[in-house]
Every structure is written in structure tokens, then in C-alpha cells.
Design an enzyme around this catalytic site. Structure first.
Site, mmCIF file in Angstrom:
data_model
loop_
_atom_site.group_PDB
_atom_site.id
_atom_site.type_symbol
_atom_site.label_atom_id
_atom_site.label_comp_id
_atom_site.label_asym_id
_atom_site.label_seq_id
_atom_site.Cartn_x
_atom_site.Cartn_y
_atom_site.Cartn_z
ATOM 1 N N ASP B 87 0.826 -1.218 0.000
ATOM 2 C CA ASP B 87 0.000 0.000 0.000
ATOM 3 C C ASP B 87 0.854 1.260 0.000
ATOM 4 O O ASP B 87 0.345 2.359 -0.228
ATOM 5 C CB ASP B 87 -0.982 0.003 1.182
ATOM 6 C CG ASP B 87 -0.291 -0.100 2.530
ATOM 7 O OD1 ASP B 87 0.719 0.584 2.756
ATOM 8 O OD2 ASP B 87 -0.770 -0.871 3.384
ATOM 9 N N ASP B 107 6.898 -6.579 -2.540
ATOM 10 C CA ASP B 107 5.594 -7.141 -2.184
ATOM 11 C C ASP B 107 5.283 -8.265 -3.161
ATOM 12 O O ASP B 107 5.532 -8.147 -4.367
ATOM 13 C CB ASP B 107 4.498 -6.068 -2.231
ATOM 14 C CG ASP B 107 3.239 -6.521 -1.496
ATOM 15 O OD1 ASP B 107 2.860 -5.879 -0.506
ATOM 16 O OD2 ASP B 107 2.629 -7.529 -1.899
ATOM 17 N N ASP B 156 6.283 -5.569 6.833
ATOM 18 C CA ASP B 156 4.907 -5.059 6.879
ATOM 19 C C ASP B 156 4.027 -6.103 6.205
ATOM 20 O O ASP B 156 3.596 -5.941 5.067
ATOM 21 C CB ASP B 156 4.856 -3.718 6.139
ATOM 22 C CG ASP B 156 3.450 -3.149 6.062
ATOM 23 O OD1 ASP B 156 2.529 -3.712 6.695
ATOM 24 O OD2 ASP B 156 3.274 -2.144 5.351
ATOM 25 N N THR B 158 0.929 -9.331 6.206
ATOM 26 C CA THR B 158 -0.372 -9.725 6.731
ATOM 27 C C THR B 158 -0.141 -10.672 7.906
ATOM 28 O O THR B 158 0.988 -10.929 8.310
ATOM 29 C CB THR B 158 -1.204 -10.436 5.645
ATOM 30 O OG1 THR B 158 -0.444 -11.557 5.178
ATOM 31 C CG2 THR B 158 -1.482 -9.508 4.478
#
Lengths: 277, 277
Positions: B87, B107, B156, B158
Site C-alpha cells: 500500500d 511485495d 509489513d 499480513t
């Protein structure tokens, strides 16, 4: 009823939802809708007018932080008043301080006391202690009639709707100042900075006009809106951030520590800004 | 769809519910279910596999606390890696540090980056910065292939389900140690102490075996389970609680302050206990 999900709308557009095994008691008292429920995640819970008041699992945070911050700040808190707090949780924590000779609880709704004793015994179990006097009555009036009487006053109220609306006024804080001794301290729950920024700003402003030392501290309470709860402390003489090391003594807690006492006053920037406007 | 309430069950028996004005995008990517929604309370929000990842209104807390704690602890963080974080929020905060010469983002899911740029521009808007390299790939492999490369690594991710499961293993922390320079620091989000006590306990234990300085800090994030989020920091040399005053410089934040930097490591007793077992 049994086996359903209860949702508390904490704002018009956000809330929490939790599984209720069964409702233990539901009653419209003279003052509010009282509901006790057995929940799967949080144990037994008390709701007033649909809002979570306390749960067996996370109650320790609120009750410890209301009680221990002012009680360790005051060098000799002998005479303590709790306004509201009929569930008895603050009283239980107050009694951990050997200096306290008398703790008076004034809750407007005797039904809260009655059903907390029945369904929240680990919270309300100390209300029968010899050092405790329980009065069912109007805390606002009790404050108005008291003068130079208390070392520490704790306002454990509901939100400023319904029976607690008077407890968020400048007149009430002036009454508290009069009811306190010349070196007294008070603390009041002040909702949360995410959804009630205006309330926190206003309470800080009002209390600052009356108490020379006014500060805000916070704690994490998962079942309360935003998970971040604020407490306003007003003190005539003693600074909660200047507690002498030797004042702290060991007590049995799950949230409060003497280190956290100080750290809880270090606010996120957007919260700090609310206290300085 | 438009005009409904979305409920995230944060545990089997508890959750949050929020009003969605409209769904902006729904897609089963190669890795997870990606949903973007416009909500009334929190602005636009990103959900992965049904879990809140970020919201426009409260994202600043997570992103500031992931980035600034390690970046102010390190005296000269020139080369920074973000694993996950598609994000772009952590990257935005990283770029507030003038010492940072290069920030690499890896990511696994390019769709998160794509739709964050489209629907969360205030969060993802710095991904195009000249100091940023964006890689779509497996962070675990990138770490395994890196040696003595980074000053600071931020994980960072989940939760440890789905694509992030490898990011909560001792092998991953060993890889991070190898990928860091000899005085490197890493931080990883570590879920919450109310519902995931075992996870926090295990991560602390694992990281302590590899990093001489291992600590836990927390922040209040209203849309995350319990409202209290934990971060594990592992450091080879620099103690996050011994940052020299002159190291701090002014940055524009809404949550982080240099005082809060230290206070965020002061844990509630039941959380502190998790780190000492």
C-alpha cells in the site's frame, strides 16, 4: 435470549459485534436500560443503554488505571470517593492501597450494584469490605453537599448522555474542587480521542480553569470505542508525573505498573494536540 | 455492491462492523482476496482475505510506528528494505528521513500496489519517488538472496496465514540477520497481545535467539483487533531506548513523537510478561 450476536454501534457508522451465549438479565431501571450477558469472548458483560460498560476479561485495564494513577500520585489518600462505578471494579482496586481508610461509592442506580454483585462477582466482590460505604444516590448532589472531605475523587461514569450528563459540566468540576481537600486529586473517564475529540478538548479546557495541574492519560481497552480510552486528571498540588520513587509499593495488577504510570501520559501527537488547544 | 455493513470477525466470537458506501474493487489475485471499499467512518479501506489492512483515517499510526522507531534508532539508515507493505504507507514515512538514500519495497502481490495507487493515493503516492525501487516478488526469497545489504528492514506483512506464513519463522529472522549490515535493525508487525499472546511470545523467543537487542512496542490502531498493535524490533547494535537526543529531527507526524518513541516500549504488565517468558 440465547445464542446471538450483539452489535454496539460505537458511532453511526462503526461498531463492535460479539457472540452472546445468553442474556442473564434485562431491565429498564429508573435511570437506564441494564443488560447483563454471558459472552463467549469476554466473559460476563454489563451493558447500560446498549453500551459496553465492563467485561470480565478486560475490566482490569479500566479499573486499575482509574484507581492507581491518582492513588499513587497522592502521598496519603485516606478518604476516597467513587462517583458511579456501581460494578465495584474501581473500589476493588482502591482497596489495594493500605493508606485508604474509607472508600465511599455513590451510584445513582442501585440495580447496577445489585446485578453486578450477582453476575460480576470477581469485579463487585469487594463492595462488602469494611472500609467501603455504598450509597445509592445522585453523585452530583453528593459532590455539591461535600466540602473539604476527600483526598481523591474518581468519576467512573457512563457517557455524557442519560444520567451522567451533569458529570461533564464545569459546575461539576467546581463542585469536585470544593469537595476535595486542599491537596486533593480527581480523575474522570473522558471517552476516546478518535470519536470524541471535542469532548476531550472541552473537558481539558474546563478542568484547567479550576485545577492548577490538569493532564490527560490513556489506556487500551479493547471493548471500548477505538480501543484507546482517555482519563482526565485534575490535581490541586501533586503532579502525577512527579511521584517519588518510594511512594510506589507493590500491588497485584495486570495492566498498571509504575513505569506505565508515567508512560500513559505520553500521548500520540493528535491526542496531545487536543490538550493544548 | 453499495450501502451495506461489513463485519470482520477478528476472533471466532468478536469483530468489528462498519458501514460501506460502496465496493471499489474486488479481485481474487494469485495470492489473496483483495477488496477495496469506500467506508463512511474510515475513508477508503483495503481488505486482504477479509481482514482490514489499512484505512485512510487511521493508517498513519501503523505506518509511522513501523518506520520511525527503527529509523531514528539507527544513526544513519541509508539503505532500507520494506517486505510487504504494497500500500506504500511505510515507504511514505521512510522518505521523511533525509538519510535514506534508497528504499526498496518487495511485495508478493502486484495487485495490492496497483489498486493502492488507484484508491489510496494519500498512502501510496510516494511509491514513484526517485529514491524508491518497487519489486513485485517473494520477500522471503529476496531476504534469502541478500547479504550485508540493508541498514533497516521492515516487515509489513499480513497475519501468518496465506502468503505471509513464512514471514513468522525463525529461518526468516536468521535470513533477515544475514541480509542486514553488521549494525542493522529490523522491525516486524506482531499482531496483538489480547488474541495472539502465543504468537507474540514465540516471535520474541525466536528473535531473541538471533538478535542481541530484542524488544516489543505497541501502538493504538482502532481498526485492528483489540486496538493495541504490537511490533517486534530486533537490533544488532543500537538500542531503541538509547537514542541520542540529537538524533531526533523534526518530521511531520500525527502519532509518533520522540517522547512516544520511548513510551511505546513501556508495556502493560500482561504484555510485558509475554516478552519475559
Amino acid at each position: 435470549m440465547a445464542g446471538f450476536w450483539y452489535t454496539e454501534k460505537q458511532t453511526d457508522n462503526f461498531g463492535i459485534t460479539l457472540k452472546v451465549n445468553k442474556t442473564l438479565h434485562t431491565e429498564q431501571t429508573d435511570f437506564q436500560l441494564l443488560e447483563m450477558a454471558e459472552t463467549e469472548e469476554w466473559g460476563n458483560m454489563l451493558f447500560l443503554d446498549g453500551m459496553v460498560m465492563t467485561s470480565e476479561r478486560d475490566e482490569f485495564v479500566y479499573h486499575e488505571m482509574v484507581a492507581h494513577v491518582p492513588l499513587f500520585t497522592h502521598p496519603n489518600p485516606e478518604n476516597v470517593l467513587v462517583v458511579g462505578g456501581g460494578d465495584g471494579g474501581v473500589i476493588r482496586e482502591v482497596l489495594k492501597h493500605p493508606q485508604v481508610k474509607k472508600a465511599t461509592l455513590v451510584d445513582i442506580d442501585g440495580k447496577v450494584i445489585e446485578y453486578s454483585k450477582k453476575y460480576l462477582p470477581t469485579i463487585a466482590g469487594k463492595l462488602e469490605d469494611a472500609r467501603v460505604e455504598v450509597m445509592v444516590g445522585d453523585g452530583f448532589l453528593h459532590i455539591a453537599e461535600s466540602e473539604n472531605a476527600y483526598d481523591v475523587i474518581m468519576v467512573d461514569s457512563t457517557e455524557p448522555v442519560g444520567p451522567a450528563v451533569n458529570l461533564f459540566t464545569k459546575g461539576f468540576y467546581a463542585g469536585i474542587s470544593k469537595a476535595l481537600k486542599e491537596d486533593g486529586i480527581f480523575v474522570a473517564q473522558s471517552d476516546n480521542p478518535w470519536f470524541k475529540a471535542d469532548l476531550i478538548r472541552q473537558v481539558q479546557k474546563d478542568v484547567k480553569e479550576i485545577f492548577p495541574i490538569t493532564k490527560l492519560y490513556t489506556a487500551n481497552i479493547p471493548t471500548y470505542p477505538s480501543g484507546l480510552w482517555a482519563f482526565t486528571i485534575g490535581s490541586k498540588k501533586y503532579d502525577p508525573l512527579a511521584v517519588k520513587e518510594e511512594r510506589f509499593h507493590d500491588i497485584d495488577t495486570k495492566y498498571y505498573t509504575k513505569e506505565l504510570h508515567n508512560a500513559s501520559f505520553v500521548l500520540p501527537k493528535f491526542v496531545k494536540d487536543l490538550t493544548e488547544e
